[in-house]
Design an enzyme around this catalytic site. Structure first.
Site, PDB file in Angstrom:
ATOM      1  N   ARG A  59      39.110  39.125   7.626  1.00 37.59           N
ATOM      2  CA  ARG A  59      40.508  39.185   8.061  1.00 37.59           C
ATOM      3  C   ARG A  59      41.186  40.480   7.622  1.00 37.59           C
ATOM      4  O   ARG A  59      42.135  40.944   8.235  1.00 37.59           O
ATOM      5  CB  ARG A  59      41.273  37.976   7.532  1.00 37.59           C
ATOM      6  CG  ARG A  59      42.544  37.696   8.324  1.00 37.59           C
ATOM      7  CD  ARG A  59      43.123  36.340   8.027  1.00 37.59           C
ATOM      8  NE  ARG A  59      43.377  36.182   6.612  1.00 37.59           N
ATOM      9  CZ  ARG A  59      43.076  35.092   5.911  1.00 37.59           C
ATOM     10  NH1 ARG A  59      42.500  34.058   6.467  1.00 37.59           N
ATOM     11  NH2 ARG A  59      43.342  35.042   4.620  1.00 37.59           N
ATOM     12  N   TYR A 112      63.173  46.684  22.519  1.00 38.72           N
ATOM     13  CA  TYR A 112      62.248  45.836  23.262  1.00 38.72           C
ATOM     14  C   TYR A 112      62.742  44.386  23.220  1.00 38.72           C
ATOM     15  O   TYR A 112      63.118  43.887  22.160  1.00 38.72           O
ATOM     16  CB  TYR A 112      60.882  45.988  22.588  1.00 38.72           C
ATOM     17  CG  TYR A 112      59.721  45.363  23.259  1.00 38.72           C
ATOM     18  CD1 TYR A 112      59.348  45.736  24.542  1.00 38.72           C
ATOM     19  CD2 TYR A 112      58.955  44.401  22.592  1.00 38.72           C
ATOM     20  CE1 TYR A 112      58.239  45.163  25.151  1.00 38.72           C
ATOM     21  CE2 TYR A 112      57.851  43.834  23.195  1.00 38.72           C
ATOM     22  CZ  TYR A 112      57.504  44.214  24.469  1.00 38.72           C
ATOM     23  OH  TYR A 112      56.405  43.649  25.056  1.00 38.72           O
ATOM     24  N   ASP A 184      60.481  51.788  16.103  1.00 39.42           N
ATOM     25  CA  ASP A 184      59.454  51.532  17.112  1.00 39.42           C
ATOM     26  C   ASP A 184      59.244  52.851  17.854  1.00 39.42           C
ATOM     27  O   ASP A 184      60.119  53.325  18.576  1.00 39.42           O
ATOM     28  CB  ASP A 184      59.934  50.415  18.057  1.00 39.42           C
ATOM     29  CG  ASP A 184      58.862  50.012  19.073  1.00 39.42           C
ATOM     30  OD1 ASP A 184      58.017  50.856  19.414  1.00 39.42           O
ATOM     31  OD2 ASP A 184      58.899  48.849  19.528  1.00 39.42           O
ATOM     32  N   LYS A 209      49.562  50.591  24.427  1.00 39.37           N
ATOM     33  CA  LYS A 209      50.069  51.589  25.368  1.00 39.37           C
ATOM     34  C   LYS A 209      49.199  52.848  25.291  1.00 39.37           C
ATOM     35  O   LYS A 209      48.070  52.821  25.700  1.00 39.37           O
ATOM     36  CB  LYS A 209      51.546  51.874  25.069  1.00 39.37           C
ATOM     37  CG  LYS A 209      52.395  50.596  24.905  1.00 39.37           C
ATOM     38  CD  LYS A 209      52.667  49.897  26.217  1.00 39.37           C
ATOM     39  CE  LYS A 209      53.240  48.489  26.085  1.00 39.37           C
ATOM     40  NZ  LYS A 209      54.435  48.327  25.342  1.00 39.37           N
TER      41      LYS A 209
HETATM   42  C1  LIG Z   1      54.972  47.064  24.762  1.00 40.71           C
HETATM   43  C2  LIG Z   1      55.894  47.310  23.651  1.00 40.71           C
HETATM   44  C3  LIG Z   1      55.836  46.549  22.494  1.00 40.71           C
HETATM   45  C4  LIG Z   1      54.897  45.374  22.344  1.00 40.71           C
HETATM   46  O1  LIG Z   1      53.565  45.708  22.472  1.00 40.71           O
HETATM   47  P1  LIG Z   1      52.464  44.646  22.954  1.00 40.71           P
HETATM   48  O2  LIG Z   1      51.202  45.308  22.596  1.00 40.71           O
HETATM   49  O3  LIG Z   1      52.671  44.462  24.413  1.00 40.71           O
HETATM   50  O4  LIG Z   1      52.695  43.385  22.188  1.00 40.71           O
HETATM   51  C5  LIG Z   1      56.704  46.856  21.468  1.00 40.71           C
HETATM   52  N1  LIG Z   1      57.599  47.855  21.589  1.00 40.71           N
HETATM   53  C6  LIG Z   1      57.670  48.603  22.687  1.00 40.71           C
HETATM   54  C7  LIG Z   1      58.664  49.707  22.755  1.00 40.71           C
HETATM   55  C8  LIG Z   1      56.832  48.353  23.760  1.00 40.71           C
HETATM   56  O5  LIG Z   1      56.935  49.084  24.862  1.00 40.71           O
END
Ligand SMILES: *Cc1c(COP(=O)(O)O)cnc(C)c1O
Length: 392
Positions: A59, A112, A184, A209
């Site tokens: 883990r 988000y 973020d 992403k």
């Molecule tokens: C897509 C996204 C997330 C979440 O990511 P996931 O991998 O889809 O859970 C968080 N913050 C931003 C700005 C995003 O575009």
């Protein structure tokens, strides 16, 4: 020798036992020890949080995830980078690590959507209060700080609507008031902006992403400085987040071309914007591109590049005709997420999606979010040109 980030991304794991260029995928729950004494020593070291690379059970990771952590530590300039199964669990890990009942979080409007829900809905039940601030106003942020503020949480630029904040000011304010800061940074990635170097305590990325880059993996990263390391380590330890070694392998593979892809996303996006800004049907472009704008200046101040996510505002009395614009695009897939090699388009109503006290769309304005992929920009422009004709 100090290597550039580009070299780190390309660099294979030379100290690795497999002798292959890329690390093998090590799948493990049990980690074996030679003796009971060795096992006990590992347990003690982990408890003391002495060595960030120690693990005694699957883990906490395996050789594969540790390779990814090393790469990301270099890229972010971080003390440690925690890996989570999705980008959103990286957001949750960060916030839950720092906030406790009675605390307040000051958070920028435009984050988000699931982040809004986590703070507004779940944390409220645990007596953590969320206070929203206008991302276009530093004074508003300042006025929302109280003695109870534990964390300033920023997303820059804001999801969908691309507000740009003066991040240096946010950091100075937080340091003066002894408040934690998290950002973020999914839009720019650590390739274009390194939040920890500016002074943020936590830098979050959805590895789903650009890091993975191919729309087939999910993962998240939480890069931390030494100050918050123990808190995040502890919450991570008791909450059970883990990134699978298979996904870590694919993210490492994606990172090898991150620089090439990001540079190309940026270049393509510039060309698309140069086309879009001259289209009568495109009322506004939400992206730091206009050199005279406040957004551009703030972006330029902190970022070395911009990615491929951009929103456009279309004015039309017919929402259906805007849908037709999106539906008729041939090279843009319709769907959520972004950061892959391919272009995407999605009609989004930020106000309908959630509480947006500081963002307004006027009557007959429609927001379409585009992800500009790695296709030939001429083809993308022709596709947009052809499809914009459907807007009535
Ligand atoms: C897509 C996204 C997330 C979440 O990511 P996931 O991998 O889809 O859970 C968080 N913050 C931003 C700005 C995003 O575009």
């Amino acid at each position: 020798m100090e290597k550039s980030i580009k070299s780190y991304l390309k660099h294979s794991a030379k100290d690795f036992i497999s002798r292959s260029v890329n690390p093998p995928v090590v799948r493990a729950s049990t980690i074996l020890f030679k003796t009971m004494q060795e096992l006990r020593k590992h347990q003690k070291d982990i408890a003391k949080k002495k060595d960030v690379d120690h693990w005694d059970y699957g883990r906490q990771g395996t050789q594969t995830t540790v390779q990814l952590q090393r790469l990301l530590r270099k890229m972010e300039g971080a003390y440690q980078v925690f890996l989570t199964p999705t980008g959103f669990s990286a957001v949750a890990l960060s916030i839950m690590s720092l906030c406790r009942p009675g605390d307040e979080i000051v958070i920028s409007d435009g984050v988000y959507r699931p982040t809004q829900k986590l703070t507004d809905e779940l944390l409220k039940e645990f007596n953590v209060k969320t206070i929203w601030y206008n991302p276009n106003s530093f004074l508003d942020l300042k006025s929302k700080i109280t003695k109870k503020t534990k964390l300033i949480y920023v997303e820059n630029p804001g999801s969908n609507t691309f507000e740009m904040q003066d991040l240096g000011k946010v950091i100075s304010l937080a340091k003066r008031k002894k408040i934690y800061t998290a950002i973020d940074n999914t839009w720019a990635t650590a390739y274009f902006f390194k939040p920890l170097k500016l002074g943020f305590d936590i830098s979050i990325t959805s590895a789903t992403k650009y890091y993975s880059g191919h729309s087939d993996v999910m993962g998240g990263t939480v890069a931390v400085n030494k100050k918050v390391y123990k808190k995040v380590w502890w919450y991570n330890h008791v909450s059970g987040y883990r990134l699978s070694p298979d996904d870590a392998y694919l993210i490492i593979r994606g990172l090898r071309t991150l620089d090439l892809r990001m540079d190309k996303h940026q270049e393509n996006t510039k060309k698309i914007i140069n086309f879009l800004r001259n289209q009568k049907k495109v009322h506004k472009i939400l992206y730091p591109y206009k050199t005279s704008s406040k957004e551009y200046k703030l972006w330029k101040k902190y970022y070395s590049g911009a990615s491929g996510l951009v929103s456009i505002i279309i004015k039309s009395k017919s929402r259906n005709s805007v849908y037709r614009f999106v539906n008729n695009l041939e090279l843009f897939g319709i769907g959520y997420s972004w950061g892959g090699f391919e272009s995407l388009a999605v009609y989004t109503d930020p106000i309908e999606l959630g509480r947006r006290p500081y963002f307004k769309l006027n009557k007959n304005e429609h927001l379409v979010r585009l992800h500009i992929g790695l296709e030939d920009p001429k083809d993308l422009i022709n596709d947009l040109k052809k499809s914009l004709k459907f807007v009535k």
